[in-house]
Design an enzyme around this catalytic site. Structure first.
Site, PDB file in Angstrom:
ATOM      1  N   ASP A 263       0.873  -1.165   0.000  1.00  0.00           N
ATOM      2  CA  ASP A 263       0.000   0.000   0.000  1.00  0.00           C
ATOM      3  C   ASP A 263       0.916   1.223   0.000  1.00  0.00           C
ATOM      4  OD1 ASP A 263      -2.070   1.766  -0.022  1.00  0.00           O
ATOM      5  OD2 ASP A 263      -3.192   0.828   1.592  1.00  0.00           O
TER       6      ASP A 263
HETATM    7  C1  BGC Z   1      -4.979   3.392  -0.073  1.00  0.00           C
HETATM    8  C2  BGC Z   1      -5.041   2.444  -1.237  1.00  0.00           C
HETATM    9  C3  BGC Z   1      -4.855   3.223  -2.524  1.00  0.00           C
HETATM   10  C4  BGC Z   1      -3.509   3.944  -2.454  1.00  0.00           C
HETATM   11  C5  BGC Z   1      -3.180   4.746  -3.691  1.00  0.00           C
HETATM   12  C6  BGC Z   1      -3.715   4.249  -0.099  1.00  0.00           C
HETATM   13  O1  BGC Z   1      -3.748   5.230   0.868  1.00  0.00           O
HETATM   14  O2  BGC Z   1      -5.053   2.672   1.138  1.00  0.00           O
HETATM   15  O3  BGC Z   1      -6.263   1.752  -1.243  1.00  0.00           O
HETATM   16  O4  BGC Z   1      -4.932   2.367  -3.620  1.00  0.00           O
HETATM   17  O5  BGC Z   1      -3.536   4.839  -1.358  1.00  0.00           O
HETATM   18  O6  BGC Z   1      -3.983   5.858  -3.799  1.00  0.00           O
END
Ligand code: BGC
Length: 745
Positions: A263
């Site tokens: 993530d």
């Molecule tokens: C989120 C993800 C997301 C990523 C990119 C993160 O903060 O938890 O679900 O895909 O950001 O935006």
């Protein structure tokens, strides 16, 4: 031309061909693994390091020298996110990146229709492909453990079987475009509060029975090409590089050859990330290039620190090669797949898909005296009340926020549908969140209203009194502590004094319909005072049209709840028995974490409700129609014989009303006598059937032994104990219409 000259020309051409031989890694006719090995063998150590970490907020560099393409990711999961600056979250200001906004994934799950999931995946994948993306950061499938989780709207509800059946076609649909699905957030990312430090304490049986099946189906049946690790921890290590989750289970037990992506900003350490099964590092909380000495991305845990570790012998190149192979595989499957279709954006088909999925997802929770559908012969004056009737919802809520090409509000949809047949009067009723901006995208709406709550209530009551039917359209929105990333809700109650307003409206006009817009369950203290209630979710671009066609009966509602609609937090295992949001503790490295014992174990959702004989506001699987269905007697053979690998259960279902409609027939399994504690019943099959008035269909289900098994943690395998099994067939988890039994040998 004579033969001799021809053969000379042929010889010269074949010589040229030999000279211009396509290297194996670029030759799509070669087996994927041969291409991967060939590319790997040509890469320098620096190139290998470069390929496994980001070069911008959403891209990784590929290998420019070899013509190995960049990987571009995009959120996900309900529409293609607009372009941000190279290393900022702010908008890049492109004018060609407005997408079709699809319904929230909770709405998709509420269709209980795998065909809708396939259509969803195919359509969103086409948009991602058209925007030249290789990876769509979705779907999200974390289990609905508490109604307070800020991201429930991005997920598919509480039941591992329902999630599994919906995630597979979604993934297949996306990937049919040569775009990888990135299934997130693996695993146990079930709350947003303390999301970087939550350390769920979960036993193996609970893990395998409740929290893993959706991910397993995505990996092994859907063949998802990438997974995203969560921010949270598990057994003391971060999920994104958790050796149990990534190495032992995902890449080991499930034998998965895809790419694990962290993530965004979820990596905290090089050593554990290297050995814990992470393949690609993305996201940083730095302001990137302006902050770093040269390139901020060189400071990533998977950049210079990893390179130096290899050079000084701390890490072997073998682990790195495994990561590089996985990234190359991902690249060849997506960005370097010459056969992938071209995609499309904002097409009529996508708009139609968004609308159809929305219509099938809306859940008719209650409809006393058949108040709905709206009948303009009787309902000549329609009052629409509530902020959510006019508020655009595709902007906000975190990374799933979109720049939609358009978004039709409920009021606009209602005016379009009923405007010629009835008078429509709107009153605001309350002011919630008049803003509408996220990361530089704005809805363009100014919803400021400076009237006092008393004035707004008085106006709403007057409008309600004067109308033949009242549609209150409220619920949550995507503000912090509602349906939004990075924060959980603080309570199940509706915000902004809506409960009081609904009670007042019910006194002003008994013909009251509440349309609740949310991606999670809310408390409904007024449930007995309101004759008709719809769960309207967030339906994206086509919100207004989808809702209006259900209200009008053009679409006969057929959605079913993908989670229990609890009356209070006391009915939620996670709150009653589990610790939420946990307690502070210090991990092995001396960091402060939030230990979060999942004491409720496997008793999540209806499993907890059944065990404790509770009465939720609406049960899991519930949803009404404008027609009615009768169930006949379920039948099955009396013995599931040893040599057989499946047994068939049949149940006739009849449409007893006067409209065509769809019913989701649900099959729950109960192990009558077991040596271990087992849920009263568990969903193991379902089928959505469409029936004309008076029509009967025999609905057939095949059960295998897996459907009768529990996970034995000591043996580390699924076990079916021979004996009697009861099959409960229902219209919801609490509305069981027919039963049958057999003995499994
Ligand atoms: C989120 C993800 C997301 C990523 C990119 C993160 O903060 O938890 O679900 O895909 O950001 O935006």
């Amino acid at each position: 031309m004579n033969k001799k000259i021809l053969s000379i020309i042929g010889f010269m051409l074949s010589g040229l061909g030999a000279f211009a031989t396509t290297p194996v890694y670029l030759d799509e006719s070669q087996p994927l693994e041969d291409r991967v090995e060939d590319a790997l063998s040509r890469m320098t150590l620096r190139e290998k390091i470069n390929i496994i970490h980001a070069q911008s907020k959403f891209s990784a560099p590929g290998v420019p020298r070899l013509g190995i393409a960049e990987i571009w990711c995009t959120d996900g999961p309900m529409g293609v996110r607009p372009e941000v600056l190279w290393d900022e979250w702010e908008q890049a200001g492109w004018t060609n990146d407005s997408c079709t906004a699809f319904p929230s994934l909770t709405a998709l799950a509420a269709t209980w229709n795998p065909d809708m999931a396939l259509l969803y995946g195919k359509s969103i994948g086409e948009e991602a492909r058209f925007r030249n993306k290789s990876v769509l950061l979705g779907p999200g499938i974390n289990v609905y453990r508490t109604p307070l989780n800020g991201r429930n709207f991005e997920y598919m509800g509480e039941d591992p079987y329902l999630i599994s059946r919906m995630v597979v076609p979604y993934v297949q649909g996306v990937q049919s475009n040569g775009v990888a699905a990135c299934v997130k957030h693996f695993a146990l990312n079930n709350n947003e509060i303390n999301r970087h430090t939550s350390n769920p304490i979960v036993d193996d049986r609970t893990l395998y029975e409740i929290y893993l099946p959706g991910f397993k189906a995505a990996a092994t049946e859907g063949d998802a090409w990438s997974f995203m690790g969560g921010y949270n921890l598990f057994r003391g290590e971060h999920a994104s590089y958790n050796p149990i989750l990534m190495n032992q289970i995902l890449k080991g037990e499930w034998d998965w050859d895809g790419t694990v992506i962290s993530d965004w900003g979820a990596v905290h350490d090089t050593k554990t990330a290297v050995t814990g099964g992470l393949d690609m590092e993305f996201g940083s909380w730095t302001d990137g290039l302006s902050n770093g000495a040269s390139n901020a991305y060189d400071n990533y845990f998977f950049a210079n620190p990893y390179l130096e570790g290899i050079q000084n012998g701390t890490y072997s190149e073998d682990e790195l090669n495994d990561k590089v192979r996985r990234v190359l595989r991902l690249t060849f499957r997506t960005a370097m797949n010459k056969n992938r279709p071209y995609g499309s954006m904002g097409s009529d088909e996508h708009i139609q898909a968004a609308r159809q999925i929305g219509e099938e997802g809306v859940v008719l929770l209650k409809n006393d005296n058949n108040l709905l559908p709206i009948d303009t012969n009787k309902h000549k004056k329609i009052a629409v009340i509530g902020e959510n009737a006019i508020k655009k919802m595709t902007v906000g809520g975190g990374s799933s926020s979109l720049k939609a090409r358009y978004e039709l509000t409920p009021l606009e949809g209602i005016k379009n549908r009923f405007g010629n047949e009835a008078e429509i009067v709107y009153a605001r009723g309350y002011v919630g969140d008049p803003s509408g901006e996220y990361n530089g995208v704005s809805t363009g709406q100014d919803l400021t209203d400076n009237r006092s709550p008393e004035e707004l209530t008085a106006e709403a009551i007057q409008v309600a009194k004067d109308a033949d039917i009242v549609l209150f359209i409220g619920g949550l929105n995507k503000s912090n502590h509602q349906d939004a990333e990075d924060s959980d809700r603080e309570t199940m109650a509706l915000p902004y004094g809506q409960d009081e307003l609904i009670m007042e409206l019910s006194k002003a006009n008994p013909n009251l319909v509440v349309v609740n817009i949310s991606g999670t369950g809310v408390a409904m203290p007024w449930v007995n005072s309101v004759p008709s209630i719809l769960q309207g979710w967030y339906l994206g671009s086509e919100t207004g049209n989808a809702l209006a066609s259900v209200l009008a009966g053009d679409a006969n509602p057929s959605g079913k709840l993908p989670y229990t609609y609890y009356a209070s937090l006391d009915q939620v295992g996670a709150h009653k028995l589990g610790e939420y949001p946990g307690h502070k503790s210090i991990d092995a490295l001396g960091n402060e974490v939030m230990d979060m014992p999942y004491n409720e174990g496997i008793y999540v959702g209806y499993r907890f409700i059944d065990k404790n004989k509770l009465k939720p506001t609406f049960p899991f699987g519930h949803g009404l129609s404008y027609t009615t269905f009768a169930y006949g007697d379920a039948t099955s053979p009396k013995i599931f014989a040893k040599g057989d690998d499946k047994i068939e259960v049949l149940v006739p279902v009849t449409n007893t009303g006067d409209r065509k409609g769809k019913e989701t027939v649900q099959l729950y399994v109960r192990d009558v006598k077991s040596s271990v504690d087992r849920p009263v019943k568990e969903l193991k099959r379902f089928k959505k059937v469409e029936l004309n008035p008076g029509e009967t269909k025999d609905v057939s289900f095949e059960l295998d032994r897996d459907a009768l098994s529990y996970f034995d943690a000591d043996k580390h395998e699924w076990v079916m104990e021979p004996g009697e099994f009861e099959i409960l067939i229902g219209s919801s988890s609490s509305d069981i219409r027919s039963k049958t039994k057999f003995k499994a040998e």
